[in-house]
Design a protein around this motif. Structure first.
Motif, PDB file in Angstrom:
ATOM      1  N   ARG A 224      77.558 -35.129  48.737  1.00 22.81           N
ATOM      2  CA  ARG A 224      78.849 -34.512  49.034  1.00 22.81           C
ATOM      3  C   ARG A 224      79.628 -34.252  47.755  1.00 22.81           C
TER       4      ARG A 224
ATOM      5  N   ALA B  53      75.958 -38.669  45.413  1.00 25.52           N
ATOM      6  CA  ALA B  53      74.738 -38.830  46.200  1.00 25.52           C
ATOM      7  C   ALA B  53      74.748 -40.190  46.868  1.00 25.52           C
TER       8      ALA B  53
ATOM      9  N   LEU C 201      72.391 -42.660  49.147  1.00 26.79           N
ATOM     10  CA  LEU C 201      71.010 -42.877  49.576  1.00 26.79           C
ATOM     11  C   LEU C 201      70.962 -44.069  50.526  1.00 26.79           C
TER      12      LEU C 201
ATOM     13  N   LEU D 217      75.833 -52.747  55.040  1.00 29.64           N
ATOM     14  CA  LEU D 217      75.157 -51.443  54.929  1.00 29.64           C
ATOM     15  C   LEU D 217      76.021 -50.325  55.502  1.00 29.64           C
TER      16      LEU D 217
ATOM     17  N   TRP E  90      77.748 -47.618  53.361  1.00 30.27           N
ATOM     18  CA  TRP E  90      76.984 -46.641  52.563  1.00 30.27           C
ATOM     19  C   TRP E  90      77.652 -45.271  52.468  1.00 30.27           C
ATOM     20  N   ASP E  91      78.468 -44.941  53.503  1.00 30.85           N
ATOM     21  CA  ASP E  91      79.141 -43.637  53.421  1.00 30.85           C
ATOM     22  C   ASP E  91      80.659 -43.788  53.434  1.00 30.85           C
ATOM     23  N   PHE E  92      81.140 -44.971  53.056  1.00 27.09           N
ATOM     24  CA  PHE E  92      82.581 -45.228  53.094  1.00 27.09           C
ATOM     25  C   PHE E  92      83.306 -44.469  51.984  1.00 27.09           C
ATOM     26  N   PHE E  93      82.634 -44.377  50.796  1.00 30.10           N
ATOM     27  CA  PHE E  93      83.284 -43.803  49.617  1.00 30.10           C
ATOM     28  C   PHE E  93      82.603 -42.520  49.149  1.00 30.10           C
ATOM     29  N   ASP E  94      83.320 -41.779  48.342  1.00 29.25           N
ATOM     30  CA  ASP E  94      82.664 -40.790  47.495  1.00 29.25           C
ATOM     31  C   ASP E  94      82.283 -41.494  46.196  1.00 29.25           C
ATOM     32  N   PHE E  95      81.225 -42.266  46.280  1.00 29.78           N
ATOM     33  CA  PHE E  95      80.599 -42.918  45.127  1.00 29.78           C
ATOM     34  C   PHE E  95      79.123 -42.545  45.168  1.00 29.78           C
ATOM     35  N   ASP E  96      78.460 -42.589  44.041  1.00 27.01           N
ATOM     36  CA  ASP E  96      76.998 -42.584  44.076  1.00 27.01           C
ATOM     37  C   ASP E  96      76.581 -43.936  44.638  1.00 27.01           C
ATOM     38  N   THR E  97      75.845 -43.882  45.742  1.00 26.78           N
ATOM     39  CA  THR E  97      75.603 -45.101  46.524  1.00 26.78           C
ATOM     40  C   THR E  97      74.130 -45.246  46.847  1.00 26.78           C
ATOM     41  N   VAL E  98      73.658 -46.484  46.875  1.00 28.81           N
ATOM     42  CA  VAL E  98      72.300 -46.723  47.359  1.00 28.81           C
ATOM     43  C   VAL E  98      72.294 -47.969  48.227  1.00 28.81           C
ATOM     44  N   GLU E  99      71.617 -47.819  49.356  1.00 28.76           N
ATOM     45  CA  GLU E  99      71.438 -48.939  50.260  1.00 28.76           C
ATOM     46  C   GLU E  99      70.100 -49.566  49.893  1.00 28.76           C
ATOM     47  N   THR E 100      70.043 -50.883  49.773  1.00 29.98           N
ATOM     48  CA  THR E 100      68.782 -51.503  49.334  1.00 29.98           C
ATOM     49  C   THR E 100      68.172 -52.311  50.478  1.00 29.98           C
TER      50      THR E 100
END
Lengths: 185, 375, 245
Positions: free
Chosen positions: B224, B232, B234, C63, C66-76
């Motif tokens: 987004r 990004a 993931l 988990l 994972w879409d809470f922020f406008d951050f580059d995010t990765v779920e592990t």
């Protein structure tokens, strides 16, 4: 297979079994032979039986292990009981008599006897020359490596150490000469 | 400059990683693979390594090392690890995540005895684990080198394959290859015309060359924009069966496309041979010698990529065979793959020679070829 | 979420770095996670770090971030967020690496990773949400479960032992930023978030922030905000003292 010279060195962990195999294999390689060596390592670095396989050949070597040795070097008593299965008729056997007292099982191979431990300690006053005494003895049998060639190979392998400690070169030379002379064919 | 050296297999791999321009290693000590990490620690700590920004981290265990490796790849590092046996088991946790998200992690795996802690020496019992470990479908590329020289050649190649196709990519060696010393020719890949495939961060990369949509399964990715900046996100936890099916289908489609280009094998000996030996890794080196020295109509088929498996090439190679011999230092791990590939294709007897955790010498293969061994 | 609440009103209640079109969020009504995340978001806004954040979220309720922020995010994977962030930060020294983990992920399955990251003084921020149990998987016993609490895997009451993680982290790493906050005291929590982020932004090494949080669903206090608050402030904060360590 048939045209490859197979060497096994066995002893106690910490005796330098692998270094002996490495030095002889690399020396042969530096003299234009194909060579491979591999430790048969156990989980414990010390306190266990240690052995190493080396092969020297005129052509590439496919597999680092083999069934039977052309040259077998036993540095301790326990090594003897463990490794008999690698002997064949005609295997050259060298034993470090300081630690291998019971030779009865080895009689038919007419083992060559050398007290490398004592020589290193009493004659050369440096226990760490033990390996070089053994290597000198082995040199009588390993095909394709001359004594001079071996010395030249050592110069390359130990270039750094010799630069730091010039005495070591003399000492090593002395040690493998003694070993070589004692076990002459 | 290419030069011949007398080196231990593990050091060959360390040098292969350097030649491939790898720049990060995360690992945990385990025999017989530890010297790869020792080598890398020396490189990373050296002045040159420091200047080049080489990363090295010894983790708390192989699970940690595997996930640090994922972190390194997400940061765009040409990163790798090295492990064996029980450590390889633990790393499956991270490898499964890498498989799900098509993260190009690289691992040098040097098989040791098994099951469990077993011996630290040698076996070929991690074939199934390397190819099909994890709770997925085995979408990982596995190369099986057979000589010290191939440790270098394929130790280099795995990085390019991983980053070109974006799949976890492993080099599956063994304790003998790891610990043996012998002659190896080292070279600069540029001299051989080998280009190094570039890497790219998955996270914190604001100018992308490769759209993440082309490399990460769509249900796992959300990109987004806010104030003109791309973010990004993931994930690998999915809500619906349909999403999970989509993830697997997209990976499979990419896998099938990749497999045609990546799959590799070697055939030695008479073509359309009556006796075909199938072996992999260092056992294939022993078999190569036995086949070359054998008289009569004999060939060796050696899968170089165990996964994807060279199915079509194997079928062609045994088309004229009256007998197939499978030899491996494991029970039925390569065997299973061979029989799966040949199901319904051949009507000839298969001799299965399985010696888990034991060496298989050229002489043994020669005897198998002469057909005078009780299996 | 009352229907009449406009996007604008939501926006004004949220940090700027929070993503608007993933709201309303997926956490249960009354859950503490959004409170923790908002405190983090406001701190990120204030420090202007949004573009440099690599946000790693664990498995469990965390988990859902994972879409809470406008951050580059990765779920592990469960428990593995700390090593992923450690590896990423080593690979990219410009990254502000934040691991967002629950108490099960941090103190049980991922305990070895957490402790060793602290021992190595890895330059990441680990935020652990402590609600005293495993929430996502249905209310099982965690290393933080209070003595006597009846949970799914301790139906007759949990034993007397539990973990005080910040106290342990302080013991193994005298240089780390170590604190314990609580969702019910937002200004304090936001300040802790800011200080923790500053710690890693200044390359001072490991930062560790445990946040006491509420789980009305598994605490079985869904019907009463007062009851939730009582457990949080009078039981949870009593067992786990807040402050800086």
């Amino acid at each position: 297979m048939a045209d490859t010279y197979n060497i096994i060195i066995s002893g106690e962990g910490g005796q330098g079994v692998l270094s002996i195999a490495e030095i002889i294999a690399q020396a042969a390689w530096l003299q234009g032979k194909q060579a491979v060596c591999v430790p048969y390592f156990s989980t414990e670095k010390r306190g266990g039986i240690s052995m190493a396989f080396a092969q020297i050949s005129d052509r590439p070597i496919a597999f680092p292990k083999f069934r039977q040795a052309d040259l077998w070097v036993a540095l301790s008593e326990r090594a003897v009981t463990r490794l008999e299965s690698y002997l064949k008729a005609g295997t050259t056997v060298i034993v470090n008599s300081h630690l291998v007292k019971d030779l009865s099982k080895l009689e038919s191979w007419q083992p060559r006897i050398i007290d490398a431990t004592k020589i290193a300690k009493e004659q050369l006053h440096k226990p760490r020359t033990f390996n070089m005494v053994i290597l000198g003895a082995m040199l009588n049998f390993v095909p394709g490596i001359s004594k001079e060639g071996f010395a030249a190979a050592l110069d390359k392998q130990f270039a750094d150490k010799y630069a730091r400690d010039p005495e070591l070169k003399k000492l090593n030379q002395q040690a493998f000469e003694i070993g070589y002379e004692l076990i002459k064919k | 400059m290419s030069e011949k050296n007398f080196l231990m297999g593990n050091e060959v791999l360390g040098r292969a990683a350097r030649a491939a321009q790898a720049d990060a290693m995360y690992g945990y000590p385990i025999t017989p693979a530890s010297e790869i990490m020792h080598f890398w620690a020396g490189e990373a700590g050296s002045e040159a390594g420091h200047d080049q920004g080489l990363v090295f981290q010894q983790a708390e265990d192989e699970i940690g090392a595997g996930f640090m490796l994922i972190g390194g790849v997400l940061a765009g590092r040409r990163a790798f690890t090295a492990t064996a046996g029980p450590g390889h088991v633990l790393m499956q946790d991270a490898f499964a995540m890498a498989e799900a998200m098509r993260l190009p992690v690289v691992a040098y795996i040097m098989q040791r005895g098994g099951p469990s802690t077993s011996t630290v020496i040698y076996s070929q019992q991690e074939v199934t684990l390397a190819c099909f470990g994890g709770n997925g479908n085995g979408f990982r590329i596995v190369y099986a080198p057979s000589t010290l020289q191939e440790l270098f050649d394929y130790g280099l190649k795995v990085f390019n394959t991983a980053w070109k196709y974006r799949f976890p990519t492993f080099l599956l060696g063994d304790g003998y290859l790891a610990k043996m010393l012998g002659e190896v020719e080292l070279y600069d890949p540029a001299e051989r015309g080998l280009e190094i495939v570039p890497t790219e961060p998955y996270l914190l990369e604001k100018k992308r060359g490769i759209d993440l949509k082309n490399v990460i399964p769509s249900p796992e990715l959300e990109v987004r924009y806010s104030d003109g900046v791309e973010y990004a996100c993931l994930r690998n936890c999915l809500n619906m069966e349909e999403e999970t099916l989509t993830v697997n289908q997209e990976i499979k489609a990419a896998w099938d496309k990749m497999a045609k280009e990546v799959v590799e094998h070697e055939y030695v000996g008479q073509s359309a041979a009556k006796t075909v030996v199938v072996a992999q890794g260092i056992v294939a080196a022993a078999a190569r010698q036995a086949v070359q020295e054998a008289s009569g109509s004999v060939g060796l088929f050696r899968p170089i990529t165990l996964n994807p498996f060279p199915v079509e090439a194997l079928r062609r190679s045994v088309a004229g065979a009256e007998r197939i011999i499978i030899a491996e230092s494991a029970y039925n791990q390569l065997g299973r793959m061979v029989k799966d590939a040949l199901y319904g294709q051949v009507q000839v007897p298969i001799t299965e020679y399985y010696r888990p955790s034991m060496s298989i010498l050229p002489e043994e293969i020669a005897e198998l070829i002469k057909d005078n061994v009780a299996v | 979420m009352p229907e009449e609440m406009s996007k604008l009103e939501i926006r004004s209640a949220l940090p700027k770095c929070a993503r608007l079109d993933s709201k309303p969020h997926l956490f249960c009504p009354g859950c503490g996670h959004p409170e923790v995340l908002k405190a983090l978001g406001f701190a990120v806004d204030e420090l202007g770090l949004q573009r440099r954040i690599a946000f790693g979220v664990d498995i469990g309720c965390s988990l859902l971030a994972w879409d809470f922020f406008d951050f580059d995010t990765v779920e592990t994977h469960h428990g593995r967020t700390v090593p992923v962030m450690v590896g990423l930060r080593l690979g990219n020294p410009e990254a502000i690496a934040v691991a967002y983990v629950g108490d099960g992920g941090a103190y049980a399955i991922g305990a070895g990773h957490l402790l060793n990251a602290a021992i190595r003084n890895d330059n990441i921020l680990t935020i652990v949400v402590n609600n005293g149990l495993y929430a996502m998987t249905g209310g099982q016993e965690a290393p933080t479960t209070h003595p006597g609490w009846k949970v799914k895997t301790a139906p007759y009451g949990a034993d007397q032992y539990y973990i005080k993680a910040p106290e342990i982290i302080r013991n193994v790493n005298p240089a780390a930023f170590v604190a314990r906050g609580i969702t019910s005291r937002q200004p304090e929590l936001r300040q802790l978030m800011k200080d923790a982020l500053q710690h890693i932004n200044g390359n001072h090494g490991f930062a560790f922030l445990e946040v006491l949080s509420q789980c009305p669903l598994n605490w079985k206090t869904m019907d009463s905000a007062e009851a939730t608050f009582r457990v949080l402030e009078q039981e949870h904060a009593k067992l786990f003292p807040t402050g800086r360590f």
